[in-house]
Design a protein around this motif. Structure first.
Motif, PDB file in Angstrom:
ATOM      1  N   PHE A 259       0.224  -0.717  -0.629  1.00 42.82           N
ATOM      2  CA  PHE A 259       0.004   0.359  -0.265  1.00 42.82           C
ATOM      3  C   PHE A 259       0.675   1.329  -0.179  1.00 42.82           C
ATOM      4  O   PHE A 259       1.645   0.892   0.981  1.00 42.82           O
ATOM      5  CB  PHE A 259      -1.266  -0.149   1.596  1.00 42.82           C
ATOM      6  CG  PHE A 259      -2.061  -0.589   1.354  1.00 42.82           C
ATOM      7  CD1 PHE A 259      -3.247  -1.012   0.174  1.00 42.82           C
ATOM      8  CD2 PHE A 259      -1.892  -1.956   1.797  1.00 42.82           C
ATOM      9  CE1 PHE A 259      -3.993  -1.653   0.534  1.00 42.82           C
ATOM     10  CE2 PHE A 259      -3.200  -2.784   1.894  1.00 42.82           C
ATOM     11  CZ  PHE A 259      -4.310  -3.115   1.303  1.00 42.82           C
ATOM     12  N   HIS A 260       0.812   1.841  -0.936  1.00 40.13           N
ATOM     13  CA  HIS A 260       1.401   3.393  -0.664  1.00 40.13           C
ATOM     14  C   HIS A 260       0.294   4.672  -0.513  1.00 40.13           C
ATOM     15  O   HIS A 260      -0.252   4.630  -1.110  1.00 40.13           O
ATOM     16  CB  HIS A 260       2.201   3.803  -2.188  1.00 40.13           C
ATOM     17  CG  HIS A 260       3.223   4.760  -2.820  1.00 40.13           C
ATOM     18  ND1 HIS A 260       3.639   5.277  -3.937  1.00 40.13           N
ATOM     19  CD2 HIS A 260       3.406   5.504  -2.314  1.00 40.13           C
ATOM     20  CE1 HIS A 260       3.834   6.822  -4.030  1.00 40.13           C
ATOM     21  NE2 HIS A 260       4.211   6.227  -2.208  1.00 40.13           N
ATOM     22  N   VAL A 265      -1.935  14.866  -4.745  1.00 37.41           N
ATOM     23  CA  VAL A 265      -1.107  14.923  -6.234  1.00 37.41           C
ATOM     24  C   VAL A 265       1.051  14.757  -6.106  1.00 37.41           C
ATOM     25  O   VAL A 265       1.370  13.710  -6.548  1.00 37.41           O
ATOM     26  CB  VAL A 265      -1.746  15.653  -7.401  1.00 37.41           C
ATOM     27  CG1 VAL A 265      -0.740  15.371  -8.415  1.00 37.41           C
ATOM     28  CG2 VAL A 265      -2.435  15.543  -7.055  1.00 37.41           C
ATOM     29  N   ALA A 266       1.074  15.511  -5.339  1.00 37.21           N
ATOM     30  CA  ALA A 266       2.187  15.566  -4.942  1.00 37.21           C
ATOM     31  C   ALA A 266       3.152  14.312  -4.364  1.00 37.21           C
ATOM     32  O   ALA A 266       4.504  13.391  -4.460  1.00 37.21           O
ATOM     33  CB  ALA A 266       3.283  16.739  -4.230  1.00 37.21           C
ATOM     34  N   GLY A 267       2.268  13.840  -3.350  1.00 40.88           N
ATOM     35  CA  GLY A 267       2.705  12.095  -2.810  1.00 40.88           C
ATOM     36  C   GLY A 267       3.487  11.228  -4.156  1.00 40.88           C
ATOM     37  O   GLY A 267       4.433  10.143  -3.953  1.00 40.88           O
ATOM     38  N   ASN A 268       2.831  11.314  -5.708  1.00 42.23           N
ATOM     39  CA  ASN A 268       2.971  10.275  -6.442  1.00 42.23           C
ATOM     40  C   ASN A 268       4.494  10.296  -7.254  1.00 42.23           C
ATOM     41  O   ASN A 268       4.851   9.412  -7.165  1.00 42.23           O
ATOM     42  CB  ASN A 268       2.212  10.477  -8.507  1.00 42.23           C
ATOM     43  CG  ASN A 268       1.100  10.447  -7.399  1.00 42.23           C
ATOM     44  OD1 ASN A 268       0.355   9.324  -6.582  1.00 42.23           O
ATOM     45  ND2 ASN A 268       0.391  11.513  -7.650  1.00 42.23           N
ATOM     46  N   ASP A 269       5.386  10.967  -6.678  1.00 41.23           N
ATOM     47  CA  ASP A 269       6.516  11.419  -6.473  1.00 41.23           C
ATOM     48  C   ASP A 269       7.112  10.946  -5.645  1.00 41.23           C
ATOM     49  O   ASP A 269       8.827  10.610  -6.229  1.00 41.23           O
ATOM     50  CB  ASP A 269       7.077  13.023  -6.879  1.00 41.23           C
ATOM     51  CG  ASP A 269       6.083  14.041  -7.997  1.00 41.23           C
ATOM     52  OD1 ASP A 269       6.272  13.679  -9.289  1.00 41.23           O
ATOM     53  OD2 ASP A 269       6.420  15.232  -7.138  1.00 41.23           O
ATOM     54  N   SER A 273      11.337   6.687  -4.458  1.00 38.31           N
ATOM     55  CA  SER A 273      11.992   5.793  -3.300  1.00 38.31           C
ATOM     56  C   SER A 273      11.254   4.835  -2.739  1.00 38.31           C
ATOM     57  O   SER A 273      11.519   4.226  -2.310  1.00 38.31           O
ATOM     58  CB  SER A 273      11.619   6.979  -2.887  1.00 38.31           C
ATOM     59  OG  SER A 273      10.596   7.347  -1.942  1.00 38.31           O
ATOM     60  N   VAL A 274       9.757   4.981  -2.592  1.00 31.05           N
ATOM     61  CA  VAL A 274       9.117   4.131  -1.477  1.00 31.05           C
ATOM     62  C   VAL A 274       9.100   1.934  -1.885  1.00 31.05           C
ATOM     63  O   VAL A 274       8.932   0.911  -0.923  1.00 31.05           O
ATOM     64  CB  VAL A 274       7.447   4.086  -1.237  1.00 31.05           C
ATOM     65  CG1 VAL A 274       7.814   5.210  -0.609  1.00 31.05           C
ATOM     66  CG2 VAL A 274       6.445   3.877  -2.665  1.00 31.05           C
ATOM     67  N   VAL A 275       9.359   1.901  -3.458  1.00 25.69           N
ATOM     68  CA  VAL A 275       9.525   1.350  -4.013  1.00 25.69           C
ATOM     69  C   VAL A 275      11.881   0.889  -4.179  1.00 25.69           C
ATOM     70  O   VAL A 275      11.549  -0.779  -4.754  1.00 25.69           O
ATOM     71  CB  VAL A 275       8.840   0.135  -5.427  1.00 25.69           C
ATOM     72  CG1 VAL A 275       7.993   0.803  -4.802  1.00 25.69           C
ATOM     73  CG2 VAL A 275       9.506   1.805  -6.431  1.00 25.69           C
ATOM     74  N   ILE A 301      -6.081  11.421  -7.197  1.00 31.52           N
ATOM     75  CA  ILE A 301      -4.890  12.209  -7.113  1.00 31.52           C
ATOM     76  C   ILE A 301      -4.285  11.317  -8.068  1.00 31.52           C
ATOM     77  O   ILE A 301      -2.941  11.010  -7.830  1.00 31.52           O
ATOM     78  CB  ILE A 301      -4.774  12.129  -6.136  1.00 31.52           C
ATOM     79  CG1 ILE A 301      -4.654  10.916  -5.330  1.00 31.52           C
ATOM     80  CG2 ILE A 301      -5.203  13.485  -4.931  1.00 31.52           C
ATOM     81  CD1 ILE A 301      -3.883  11.617  -3.841  1.00 31.52           C
ATOM     82  N   ALA A 302      -4.824  10.818  -8.422  1.00 31.46           N
ATOM     83  CA  ALA A 302      -3.966   9.298 -10.293  1.00 31.46           C
ATOM     84  C   ALA A 302      -3.546   9.678 -10.883  1.00 31.46           C
ATOM     85  O   ALA A 302      -3.497  11.410 -11.421  1.00 31.46           O
ATOM     86  CB  ALA A 302      -5.113   8.690 -10.329  1.00 31.46           C
ATOM     87  N   SER A 303      -2.009   8.981 -11.152  1.00 31.95           N
ATOM     88  CA  SER A 303      -0.593  10.125 -12.050  1.00 31.95           C
ATOM     89  C   SER A 303      -0.693   8.587 -12.959  1.00 31.95           C
ATOM     90  O   SER A 303      -0.312   7.210 -12.328  1.00 31.95           O
ATOM     91  CB  SER A 303       0.149   9.997 -11.168  1.00 31.95           C
ATOM     92  OG  SER A 303       1.330  10.214 -12.303  1.00 31.95           O
TER      93      SER A 303
END
Length: 567
Positions: A259-260, A265-269, A273-275, A301-303
């Protein structure tokens, strides 16, 4: 002397004759068959011309049916309890719903017509569902369109035979005209007459009498000597309706879903780093879609670039849809209660999924009230239709099953969804009355056992916490904060806390009292505790693991998880 004896003999003889007659009368009264007949309306407890007693299998049940305009009806709760719990009463829409794997069938209360979500409709010639007072009644002929059962109605007085199981039963033949009596004994009231050759169902054999059910569903007693040719019969099941198959998109390998948790929206960036350190991860679930109005509006807030980056790393994207992070003024109850709102949300989700190119939808609806349980499960069914039609993997997040959350209906979820994800954490949470583990081993083990009793293990995923809680007790007040694994390790090191193994929790436990008198406790989540949970997951042979949430783990955890995924 002789003259005196003769009258005495005559008197004695008369006494004997009279006594014999009296004894014969007593014997006759005792052993003769009563011809008194039972009041059959009282027997079936008939209260009106429309009231119908129900014999379910071989037992009369408390619930009643109704005979209205020549058709038999049962109240909605009884239909769900005894026949088919997939029917849903949408009170806000004043309609009865039945949802299959590919369509929703809707009948407005009081109407003779049903219409489905593909545009097909039919007038069945009788009122499908109707209200009598505060109660909704459903026509049994309509229920039979989607359910395999048998019913037969009888009048004078009104009663009904309802058969839902097809177990072997013992039957017998009546060998001489006789009576079916209310109770065993010749003095018992007669229910009905039985003719030679009639067949009865044998329910209970006693010394001289046998409890039986007649062909017209009267239950009473017959003398054993009137029964012949006792044998076992295998009823032929009713198979009028073939349930549409719920096909599943099972990936055929262990799922490792991270789970991310994205706040904006900025969290998509933060994807890269998380993976970066994750091993064996094959699915990522970003928290993208949010319910935002009573009408089913969805904010996103999808990308699309996020999805492309995930696919480049070999990860599927199962976008998460929740009911608790939207910023609008809405009520989950209001949203769930109306078909138009549910469909609006589903349509928007499918459009977003197509636009972004995601591989699946992850439904994360929490704090559903008991009263909204059936509306929620109906939404779960309806969303499954859209996901199936669009080739999207459909997963659902659930609490560890306990009695208080039975209304989430894991059994039905396990049929209509591809995967059921158990959130195996928050055993103790911010509002808990006592300190404790976020996810003790016994909590996880019991959750998996209870889940796999209802859901095929090949569809079950267990989510583990990448966080723990540090608890503080001061002046009788309890507080806590959720922290990442690394923050917890630093806290332990900074306060020189000595850890001891808690066997029951399957975790290292530590405590200390600060100079201000605050009592601090921690049940540590780390690679060792995650390994303990994975052992339980292996034992249940489930579909895989999920983690809440990416970025809160220490690197060594991935080695333990990878060992499980790759074995």
């Amino acid at each position: 002397m002789k003259k005196k004896v003769i009258p005495a003999i005559i008197i004695i003889a008369l006494i004997l004759v009279i006594g014999g007659i009296y004894a014969a009368q007593i014997a006759y009264q005792h052993y003769s068959y009563s011809d008194e007949r039972a009041d059959l309306n009282n027997y079936f407890d008939i209260s009106s011309d429309t009231d119908v007693a129900i014999i379910l299998g071989n037992e009369r049940i408390e619930e009643r049916a109704r005979l209205l305009d020549g058709h038999y009806y049962m109240d909605f709760a009884s239909v769900q309890k005894y026949l088919n719990d997939r029917f849903y009463y949408g009170e806000a829409d004043n309609s009865l719903f039945y949802t299959t794997a590919s369509k929703v069938i809707i009948a407005e209360v009081g109407s003779t017509t049903w219409t489905d979500s593909t545009g097909t409709s039919e007038d069945v010639g009788y009122v499908i569902a109707r209200t009598e007072g505060e109660e909704l009644y459903v026509a049994l002929d309509y229920v039979k369109k989607y359910t395999n059962f048998f019913y037969e109605g009888f009048t004078e007085p009104n009663h009904m035979q309802l058969t839902t199981s097809w177990d072997d039963e013992k039957i017998a033949s009546i060998n001489k005209d006789t009576q079916l009596r209310l109770r065993g004994g010749v003095k018992s009231e007669i229910l009905i007459d039985l003719a030679k050759g009639d067949t009865v169902t044998v329910l209970e054999e006693l010394e001289n009498w046998t409890k039986v059910k007649s062909s017209d569903s009267y239950i009473g007693y017959v003398e054993n000597k009137r029964l012949s040719d006792i044998t076992t019969k295998s009823p032929i099941p009713v198979t009028d309706y073939v349930e549409e198959e719920y096909t599943s998109l099972n990936r055929g390998h262990k799922i490792n879903l991270g789970f991310h948790n994205i706040g904006g929206v900025a969290g998509n960036d933060t994807f890269s780093s998380v993976v970066a350190g994750a091993k064996s991860l094959n699915v990522i679930s970003p928290t993208w879609f949010k319910l935002n109005s009573n009408d089913g509006d969805v904010t996103s807030i999808a990308s699309a670039s996020y999805v492309r980056a995930a696919h480049d790393k070999g990860l599927e994207v199962w976008a998460l849809f929740d009911n608790f992070t939207g910023t609008g003024d809405f009520s989950t109850t209001e949203f769930l209660s109306r078909y138009k709102s549910r469909q609006n949300a589903i349509d928007q989700l499918m459009a977003l999924a197509t636009e972004m190119g995601v591989d699946g939808i992850n439904l994360d609806f929490e704090t559903i009230d008991y009263e909204d349980g059936q509306s929620y499960v109906e939404f779960v069914r309806e969303l499954s239709i859209a996901c199936r039609a669009n080739g999207l993997v459909y997963s659902i997040d659930d609490y560890v099953p306990m009695h208080f959350n039975d209304h989430y209906n894991l059994r039905e979820q396990g049929i209509v969804a591809d995967y059921v994800i158990i959130m195996g954490y928050d055993e103790h949470y911010a509002g808990s009355a006592e300190a404790g583990s976020v996810a003790s081993l016994s909590y996880v083990e019991n959750g998996l056992i209870n889940t796999t009793a209802k859901v095929d293990p090949s569809k079950v995923i267990n989510a583990v916490p990448f966080y723990t809680r540090i608890w503080h007790t001061s002046g009788g007040a309890l507080s806590s904060e959720a922290v990442s694994m690394q923050t917890a390790k630093d806290y332990i090191s900074n306060h020189s806390i000595e850890l001891t193994w808690d066997v029951e929790a399957g975790q290292n436990y530590g405590e200390f009292t600060s100079s201000e008198g605050t009592f601090n406790q921690i049940w540590m989540e780390d690679a060792t505790s995650i390994g303990q949970k994975i052992d339980s997951m292996r034992a249940q042979n489930i579909a895989g693991i999920a983690e809440w949430s990416l970025g809160m783990e220490t690197p060594d955890v991935w080695d333990v998880i990878a060992g499980y995924i790759e074995e």
